[in-house]
Design a protein around this motif. Structure first.
Motif, PDB file in Angstrom:
ATOM      1  N   GLU A   1      -7.247   9.312   8.343  1.00 25.01           N
ATOM      2  CA  GLU A   1      -8.374   9.848   9.100  1.00 25.01           C
ATOM      3  C   GLU A   1      -8.187   9.663  10.600  1.00 25.01           C
ATOM      4  O   GLU A   1      -9.055  10.048  11.376  1.00 25.01           O
ATOM      5  N   GLY A   2      -7.097   9.003  10.982  1.00 24.83           N
ATOM      6  CA  GLY A   2      -6.881   8.747  12.397  1.00 24.83           C
ATOM      7  C   GLY A   2      -7.800   7.682  12.958  1.00 24.83           C
ATOM      8  O   GLY A   2      -8.146   7.694  14.132  1.00 24.83           O
ATOM      9  N   LEU A   3      -8.186   6.749  12.109  1.00 24.03           N
ATOM     10  CA  LEU A   3      -9.113   5.719  12.565  1.00 24.03           C
ATOM     11  C   LEU A   3      -8.399   4.467  13.083  1.00 24.03           C
ATOM     12  O   LEU A   3      -8.998   3.645  13.760  1.00 24.03           O
ATOM     13  N   LEU A   4      -7.108   4.354  12.722  1.00 19.02           N
ATOM     14  CA  LEU A   4      -6.416   3.103  13.023  1.00 19.02           C
ATOM     15  C   LEU A   4      -5.565   3.223  14.282  1.00 19.02           C
ATOM     16  O   LEU A   4      -5.098   4.299  14.643  1.00 19.02           O
ATOM     17  N   LEU A   5      -5.372   2.073  14.917  1.00 22.58           N
ATOM     18  CA  LEU A   5      -4.411   1.992  16.019  1.00 22.58           C
ATOM     19  C   LEU A   5      -3.043   1.660  15.428  1.00 22.58           C
ATOM     20  O   LEU A   5      -2.958   0.832  14.531  1.00 22.58           O
ATOM     21  N   PRO A   6      -1.979   2.299  15.935  1.00 22.02           N
ATOM     22  CA  PRO A   6      -0.650   1.889  15.473  1.00 22.02           C
ATOM     23  C   PRO A   6      -0.409   0.430  15.864  1.00 22.02           C
ATOM     24  O   PRO A   6      -0.853  -0.018  16.919  1.00 22.02           O
ATOM     25  N   VAL A   7       0.287  -0.282  15.005  1.00 22.04           N
ATOM     26  CA  VAL A   7       0.501  -1.703  15.252  1.00 22.04           C
ATOM     27  C   VAL A   7       1.225  -1.922  16.579  1.00 22.04           C
ATOM     28  O   VAL A   7       0.949  -2.867  17.312  1.00 22.04           O
ATOM     29  N   SER A   8       2.135  -0.992  16.911  1.00 18.88           N
ATOM     30  CA  SER A   8       2.923  -1.169  18.132  1.00 18.88           C
ATOM     31  C   SER A   8       2.040  -1.198  19.381  1.00 18.88           C
ATOM     32  O   SER A   8       2.442  -1.729  20.411  1.00 18.88           O
ATOM     33  N   ASP A   9       0.827  -0.656  19.285  1.00 22.08           N
ATOM     34  CA  ASP A   9      -0.048  -0.647  20.455  1.00 22.08           C
ATOM     35  C   ASP A   9      -0.567  -2.025  20.831  1.00 22.08           C
ATOM     36  O   ASP A   9      -0.911  -2.276  21.974  1.00 22.08           O
ATOM     37  N   TYR A  10      -0.682  -2.888  19.833  1.00 21.95           N
ATOM     38  CA  TYR A  10      -1.330  -4.170  20.148  1.00 21.95           C
ATOM     39  C   TYR A  10      -0.536  -5.390  19.720  1.00 21.95           C
ATOM     40  O   TYR A  10      -0.779  -6.488  20.186  1.00 21.95           O
ATOM     41  N   CYS A  11       0.410  -5.216  18.791  1.00 23.58           N
ATOM     42  CA  CYS A  11       1.077  -6.399  18.259  1.00 23.58           C
ATOM     43  C   CYS A  11       2.228  -6.818  19.179  1.00 23.58           C
ATOM     44  O   CYS A  11       3.129  -6.016  19.453  1.00 23.58           O
ATOM     45  N   PRO A  12       2.215  -8.062  19.682  1.00 24.85           N
ATOM     46  CA  PRO A  12       3.314  -8.511  20.539  1.00 24.85           C
ATOM     47  C   PRO A  12       4.656  -8.428  19.793  1.00 24.85           C
ATOM     48  O   PRO A  12       4.717  -8.652  18.586  1.00 24.85           O
ATOM     49  N   GLU A  13       5.686  -8.116  20.561  1.00 20.48           N
ATOM     50  CA  GLU A  13       7.017  -7.884  19.990  1.00 20.48           C
ATOM     51  C   GLU A  13       7.507  -9.076  19.158  1.00 20.48           C
ATOM     52  O   GLU A  13       7.967  -8.924  18.035  1.00 20.48           O
ATOM     53  N   ASP A  14       7.359 -10.294  19.741  1.00 26.98           N
ATOM     54  CA  ASP A  14       7.898 -11.468  19.050  1.00 26.98           C
ATOM     55  C   ASP A  14       7.176 -11.711  17.731  1.00 26.98           C
ATOM     56  O   ASP A  14       7.788 -12.121  16.743  1.00 26.98           O
ATOM     57  N   LEU A  15       5.867 -11.432  17.688  1.00 23.54           N
ATOM     58  CA  LEU A  15       5.139 -11.604  16.442  1.00 23.54           C
ATOM     59  C   LEU A  15       5.577 -10.560  15.425  1.00 23.54           C
ATOM     60  O   LEU A  15       5.814 -10.862  14.263  1.00 23.54           O
ATOM     61  N   PHE A  16       5.754  -9.331  15.892  1.00 20.88           N
ATOM     62  CA  PHE A  16       6.117  -8.251  14.980  1.00 20.88           C
ATOM     63  C   PHE A  16       7.433  -8.554  14.267  1.00 20.88           C
ATOM     64  O   PHE A  16       7.579  -8.320  13.071  1.00 20.88           O
ATOM     65  N   SER A  17       8.389  -9.112  15.025  1.00 19.21           N
ATOM     66  CA  SER A  17       9.684  -9.378  14.405  1.00 19.21           C
ATOM     67  C   SER A  17       9.615 -10.577  13.466  1.00 19.21           C
ATOM     68  O   SER A  17      10.540 -10.828  12.705  1.00 19.21           O
ATOM     69  N   ASP A  18       8.515 -11.305  13.519  1.00 16.12           N
ATOM     70  CA  ASP A  18       8.352 -12.477  12.663  1.00 16.12           C
ATOM     71  C   ASP A  18       7.950 -12.105  11.230  1.00 16.12           C
ATOM     72  O   ASP A  18       8.184 -12.844  10.284  1.00 16.12           O
ATOM     73  N   PHE A  19       7.323 -10.931  11.031  1.00 13.77           N
ATOM     74  CA  PHE A  19       6.888 -10.525   9.694  1.00 13.77           C
ATOM     75  C   PHE A  19       8.088 -10.245   8.798  1.00 13.77           C
ATOM     76  O   PHE A  19       9.124  -9.771   9.253  1.00 13.77           O
ATOM     77  N   PHE A  20       7.904 -10.525   7.496  1.00 11.38           N
ATOM     78  CA  PHE A  20       8.954 -10.144   6.546  1.00 11.38           C
ATOM     79  C   PHE A  20       9.084  -8.622   6.554  1.00 11.38           C
ATOM     80  O   PHE A  20       8.087  -7.923   6.334  1.00 11.38           O
TER      81      PHE A  20
END
Lengths: 533, 419, 294
Positions: B105-124
């Motif tokens: 529905e286009g309600l969500l923000l893409p994760v890349s817009d808000y998630c810090p790079e170092d945290l993103f690379s931490d996810f499995f």
């Protein structure tokens, strides 16, 4: 209907004779075997066995030895029952399971029960004492029953009559208690103990049971033996109950002399007792479960009727989890809704009751129509509306909604109350120069107070119990009313029954008390509501 | 003198007001968290986080960001979220299991817009993959659990059978248990309830080489393998090898039955031991792979993963500040110092690497489960039709329980999903 | 007539105004919204689109489960309203007698009325759990049962339980309305009937029932509405499982709206339900009012 002294004497004699007969039969029935036992004195199951193989032979030998030993001890002839379950598994292999049982049948009379010292024996003894005591009272020439609706008698005669009736009823009630005690004594408790849930006092019980069933020969094996006991009440027990009923009825007949009426009163009381028991049952469950420990709420062996330990800390736990706050919200919400509903409903009801105008029927239709949509159905609409009014997630919003949904009922009740009160006083007030508002406030409302109180409490309770709208409208925990608040204990990933019911109890008790307070006015208020105007 | 003090006080007050006003452009984030268990609420809002709670600690460490955090039970969360969305009142941050509908529905923000790079690379990475639609990541995993078959060893030993590895063995063992206990012990726990019936579907189709999707990743529920699997599952119920009311007995009922020794085998998540210990159950059990149909199939374990996502709020004036605030929230949440407590509190498995070491240290059994998790299959939650599929397969199961033909039902469902 | 003089023609309407306003805003307005939504496209996430010319209604009627659900609703309403009226009537007759402990009995009968439906439903849900429910606990410990019984063996039985709980919670309302009617009957009618040699049944038919009918009519209309719209009992005990076999219309539309995210179909169903209620309750009211007039 007053009876002649002669008729009373005859009725008393008739009843006394019937009661004496019943008591004699009762004593006699105790000498008959009232229970039959088919006790498994030994049992063994063997999985993955085949008839004839080594494992089977070993088990069979063990069983036969046990049976022989038993026969030597008691002189009875126990039978060996062998059940073989055979099947072929998916790999085409045959497997089977063999179950052996050594069974023995025995009978016990009521006197043996009384002599055994078991709990059920004591109950039977108590029943006997009740019957004899009631009989003694009847025998003193004071036959009677405990009902209120009897011909007026002096207090000196009423008291023994009631006592005799009460004792007779108690004896009647003791027979089911006897059966329950039997079950607890010689089966459930033993089975649970054998399954590894020993209860306190089971040791002493085992000793008594050994004496009662096995003549003291079983020794330490009672637990194992009793694990497989089967038993049934034989016909004399049912006969006992019938006799006791006859006893009680004869006592009632004695007082009244009209058997048909005695039966009718008996049926009336039976109905009321059954109805009240049924209605109170869920509350009993709430209470019992609300103070169990978490583990005991899902006890699949049904070990205890009552909590082993009353966990009162469940109450403090729910208090820590926000229940007082929810209660406060509910109180606020219900009070607000009641005030708004009455503030809007009283004028409307007044107009409906006292004024003639076009569109009265249309308004009535409108009121009923407004009831036809369930809040569930309107959820989507309501939440949009509240959002537009910025009343989402607020207790005020809930107050207004609840007041609106209770308008129909409030108007219906109030209008009825007003109609039932004559308008003469108001008209007099009018002539004295009061305006309509003052006339209503000063004259009508004080007279209509009972009806208004009824309405008030109705709306209050409806608002207190409302659930669906609140679930959707309220999202902040601090604004939740109690009905929504308690769902945190029954989320689909885990139901904490003890907290759910403790909280439910806390939410229910105030309302039930409120309702009991208005019970007297309830019928009156509804009468008024039903009157056509 | 008194006047002077009063004046000073007034001045101070005014200054205070100004200060408060200056802070007036602080941002408030609406957060919805699902209630995972009895401790969730206490941890976020009460005193469950070493005497303090998540919100207070976060607000103390991140001045200028206020949290309007709410813990909602799983029963109500879908109702609440969909009502809020249709009221244009979506939360800023939502913790839930599904996301595809909202993304579509286009309600969500893409994760890349808000998630810090170092945290993103931490996810499995295998978790992140589950939240990708058309190359965009829409949500991050908050925690996971892995399922296995738990077996009551005492019951199996007494009956004299081994833990079943195949469906045929499962039937044999079940029959043996039924014979031995004369119906007092149910062999296999089946949950086909409206709450979680899709799990039973997964347990059987995945272990028959079937699945929810075909090789191209398109939803396909009516394959022969699926039909066979569900017919087998329904067969277990009809032969009396399961708990009596699969349509209304939830997994928690089954876990209670398992704990009480009334159920020999049940598929449940890795937190089962915690659950059983909490309720003082006293049974001996082991976990085992789910039985498969035939020897050629590798046992599939089932992974369940929930997510955190951020909703769009186009009316908010300073999007960058909002994104940054959401990033700070995530950063704080996944900080091992906080996250380890959160995950271990209800016995879940972590979604980020940085907390693994600390978790394994606190409970060595975690390691084995992490391996299991590595080989888990997940529901195709990224498909926008997942919710329909989920409700659909539950409906199929329940209809089959009341006598419907599995193939017809699955064909109908497939037609509905395609139509 | 009990009326009082009115100074202005518009005065009565002024008296009605607060109530009218309250209901218009908080009841009628949401009804309007629901009507509008029932004819609009609503996306899965809940965003309202444009007018879709009755597509929602067509979807509802095409839904194969709809027939089952309507059947269940009919069974539910008829059995609950019918039986609770009968049992409530008997209860009221009994409570109207003089007997020892009448006050206590009356207070107890009020209980289910004063308790939230969610709570009642949760308690009964716990009571009839086969594995650990309280019914088994009590019956086993009282020695009435030997082994635990699965009280919800089939969905038909579960639905019967739900109807039972529905009846249980509805009885007090009926009982007290009828009781109110009974208490307002003048003893003289009965005395006259006794003099004429009428027995119990004759008195019931020719005195009691006609005089109680006005209260009973209102109470039955309200009951039809309440029972039709009753939600927590079924939602708590079975959630409509298996496969909508125990759903009534209200729970079905709730599941459609909030589990399956089909709000369009759900609102269309609310409108259908509204229409049915209007017809049923209206017809009942008209029929019984005619009878009264006769």
């Amino acid at each position: 209907m007053p009876m002649t002294p002669d008729a009373v004497r005859r009725a008393n004699l008739r009843a006394l004779f019937a009661a004496l007969l019943a008591a004699a039969l009762f004593v006699a029935a105790l000498s008959l075997p009232i229970y039959e036992f088919s006790a498994t004195v030994f049992s063994k199951k063997s999985g993955n066995t085949f008839v004839g193989d080594e494992k089977y032979q070993a088990a069979r030998a063990e069983v036969e030895a046990a049976a022989a030993e038993r026969a030597a001890q008691t002189g009875a002839a126990p039978e060996i029952i062998e059940t073989v379950t055979e099947r072929t598994n998916s790999k085409g292999e045959k497997t089977s399971m063999v179950a052996f049982e050594v069974r023995e049948t025995m009978r016990r009379t009521g006197w043996q029960f009384i002599a055994s010292g078991l709990g059920c024996g004591r109950v039977l003894l108590a029943a006997l004492i009740c019957v004899l005591a009631a009989l003694a009272l009847l025998g003193a020439g004071l036959a009677g029953a405990m009902d209120v609706d009897w011909p007026a008698l002096p207090a000196a005669k009423r008291v023994p009559r009631r006592l005799a009736g009460a004792l007779g009823l108690a004896a009647l009630g003791l027979i089911p208690v006897f059966m329950m005690c039997c079950n607890l004594d010689f089966s459930r408790q033993i089975k649970l103990a054998a399954d590894g849930f020993p209860r306190p006092g089971v040791e002493a019980l085992l000793e008594k049971l050994d004496g009662f069933l096995y003549g003291g020969t079983a020794g330490g094996d009672v637990l194992k033996l009793m694990g497989g006991v089967g038993y049934r009440a034989a016909w004399p027990l049912w006969a006992l109950m019938a006799l006791l009923a006859a006893f009680v009825f004869s006592a009632i007949i004695a007082a009244d002399g009209r058997p048909g009426r005695a039966l009718q009163r008996g049926a009336l009381y039976a109905f009321i007792i059954a109805l009240c028991a049924l209605i109170l049952y869920p509350y009993y469950v709430m209470f019992i479960t609300g103070f169990r420990s978490n583990a005991e709420t899902t006890d699949m062996y049904f070990q205890y009727l009552l909590p082993t330990k009353w966990v009162w800390s469940n109450l403090s736990d729910i208090i820590n989890r926000g229940v007082p706050r929810y209660l406060l919200n509910s109180l606020l919400l219900s009070t607000g809704a009641t005030i708004i509903a009455l503030a809007c409903g009283i004028p409307a009801a007044y107009a409906m009751a006292r004024m003639r105008f076009r569109g009265k029927k249309a308004f009535l239709g409108f009121v009923i129509m407004s009831q036809m949509f369930s809040p569930v159905v309107l959820l989507v609409g309501i939440s949009r509306l509240m959002n537009a009014l910025h009343l989402n997630d607020s207790v005020l919003g809930l107050m207004l909604i609840n007041a609106a949904f209770n308008q129909a009922f409030a108007i219906w009740l109030l209008r009825g109350t007003f109609v039932s009160i004559s308008s003469e006083m108001e008209q007099a007030a009018h002539i004295d120069g009061c305006n309509t508002v003052t006339a209503m406030l000063r004259v009508l409302l004080p007279m209509a107070a009972p009806g208004i109180v009824t309405t008030l409490i109705f709306v209050f309770i409806n608002a207190w119990n409302e659930y669906t709208i609140s679930t959707v409208l309220i999202s902040t925990a601090a604004n939740k009313p109690i009905t929504v608040g308690i769902t945190q204990f029954s989320s689909f990933n885990m139901i904490e029954w003890q907290y759910l019911f403790a909280a439910a109890l806390v939410a229910t008790v105030p309302v039930v008390i409120l309702f009991m307070c208005i019970e007297k006015h309830l019928a009156a208020g509804l009468t008024a509501g039903g009157v056509k105007g | 003198m008194k006047k002077l003090t009063a004046l000073l006080l007034a001045l101070l007050l005014a200054l205070g007001c100004c200060a408060a006003f200056a802070e007036g452009d602080e941002i408030t984030l609406d957060v919805i968290i699902c209630q995972y268990g009895p401790n969730t609420n206490d941890w976020f809002l009460g005193t469950g986080m070493n005497g303090t709670n998540f919100v207070d600690k976060f607000e103390a460490e991140n001045p200028g960001i206020k949290l309007n955090l709410e813990v909602v039970s799983w029963n109500d969360v879908y109702t609440e979220v969909s009502t809020r969305i249709s009221n244009n009142n979506a939360p800023d941050i939502l913790n839930i299991d599904v996301f595809a509908d909202y993304a579509a529905e286009g309600l969500l923000l893409p994760v890349s817009d808000y998630c810090p790079e170092d945290l993103f690379s931490d996810f499995f990475p295998q978790f992140i993959e589950q939240s990708v639609i058309d190359g965009t990541v829409w949500a991050v995993p908050d925690l996971a659990s892995a399922r296995a078959m738990w077996v009551n060893t005492d019951i199996l030993a007494e009956v004299g059978v081994e833990i079943p590895k195949t469906w045929a063995e499962l039937e044999d063992v079940s029959q043996a248990i039924v014979d031995f206990y004369d119906g007092e012990v149910y062999p296999y726990g089946m949950d086909m309830t409206t709450d979680e019936g899709q799990a039973a579907f997964a347990y059987f189709v995945w272990n028959n080489g079937g699945g929810f999707v075909d090789e191209e990743g398109k939803l396909c529920v009516n394959t022969d393998k699926n039909v066979e699997a569900i017919e087998f599952a329904i067969g277990l119920v009809n032969k009396g090898y399961t708990n009596p009311n699969p349509a209304t007995q939830t997994r928690y009922d089954l876990q209670d039955m398992f704990g009480a020794g009334k159920l020999a085998m049940v598929v449940a998540p890795n937190q089962l031991p915690t659950y059983l210990a909490d309720k003082d159950y006293n049974v001996n059990y082991v976990s085992a792979p789910l039985p498969v149909n035939g020897d050629g199939v590798t046992p599939a374990s089932v992974g369940v993963m929930d997510r955190v996502m951020a909703f769009r709020d186009d009316e908010y004036p300073d999007q960058a500040a909002r994104n940054e605030a959401i990033g700070k929230f995530l950063k704080f949440f996944y900080d091992p110092e906080n996250y380890v407590g959160w995950v271990s509190m209800e016995g879940f498995l972590p979604a980020v690497n940085s907390s693994v070491a600390a978790l394994v240290e606190s409970d060595p059994s975690f390691e084995a489960w992490l391996d299991v998790l590595g080989g888990c299959q997940f529901y195709p939650t990224a498909d926008p039709k997942w919710n329909d599929t989920k409700q659909g397969v539950i409906d199929v199961e329940q209809k089959a329980l009341t006598g419907g033909d599995v193939r017809t039902l699955l064909d109908e469902l497939q037609a509905k999903l395609e139509g | 007539m009990n009326s009082i003089p009115i100074r202005h023609k518009w005065e009565p309407y002024l008296w009605l105004l607060p109530s009218l306003l309250l209901m218009s805003i908080f009841v009628v307005f949401p009804i309007g919204i629901v009507f509008k939504l029932s004819m609009s496209d609503i996306s899965k996430a809940g965003i309202v689109g444009s007018w879709n010319s009755f597509a929602n209604f067509r979807a509802v009627f095409r839904d194969p489960a709809f027939g089952t659900v309507m059947m269940n609703t009919a069974v539910w309403v008829v059995s609950v309203v019918g039986l609770s009226t009968l049992l409530g009537f008997i209860t009221a007759m009994v409570l109207n007698q003089k007997f020892l402990g009448r006050k206590v009995a009356r207070s107890i009968v009020v209980f289910p009325w004063a308790t939230s439906l969610v709570i009642q439903a949760s308690v009964w849900n716990y009571i009839i759990k086969g594995e650990y429910g309280n019914l088994n606990n009590v019956l086993l410990n009282l020695g009435i049962l030997r082994g635990a019984v699965n009280w919800r063996a089939t969905y038909q039985i579960e639905f019967a339980w739900e109807c039972g709980v529905g009846i249980f919670v509805t009885i007090p309302f009926v009982a007290f309305t009828v009781l109110a009617g009974l208490q307002s009957i003048d003893e003289a009618y009965y005395e006259a009937a006794t003099v004429d040699g009428a027995g119990f049944w004759k008195k019931l038919r020719h005195v009691t029932i006609p005089l109680v009918r006005p209260s009973l009519t209102v109470c039955t209309v309200l009951n039809i509405i309440y029972v039709f719209n009753s939600f927590p009992i079924i939602y708590t005990i079975t959630k409509g499982a298996p496969a909508n076999k125990t759903d009534t219309m209200v729970t079905f539309l709730y599941m459609r709206a909030f589990y399956d995210n089909q709000k369009g179909a759900a609102t269309a169903m609310s409108v259908i339900g509204f229409a049915i209620l209007c017809v049923c309750a209206g017809a009942y009211m008209v029929i019984s009012m005619r009878k009264e007039e006769r």
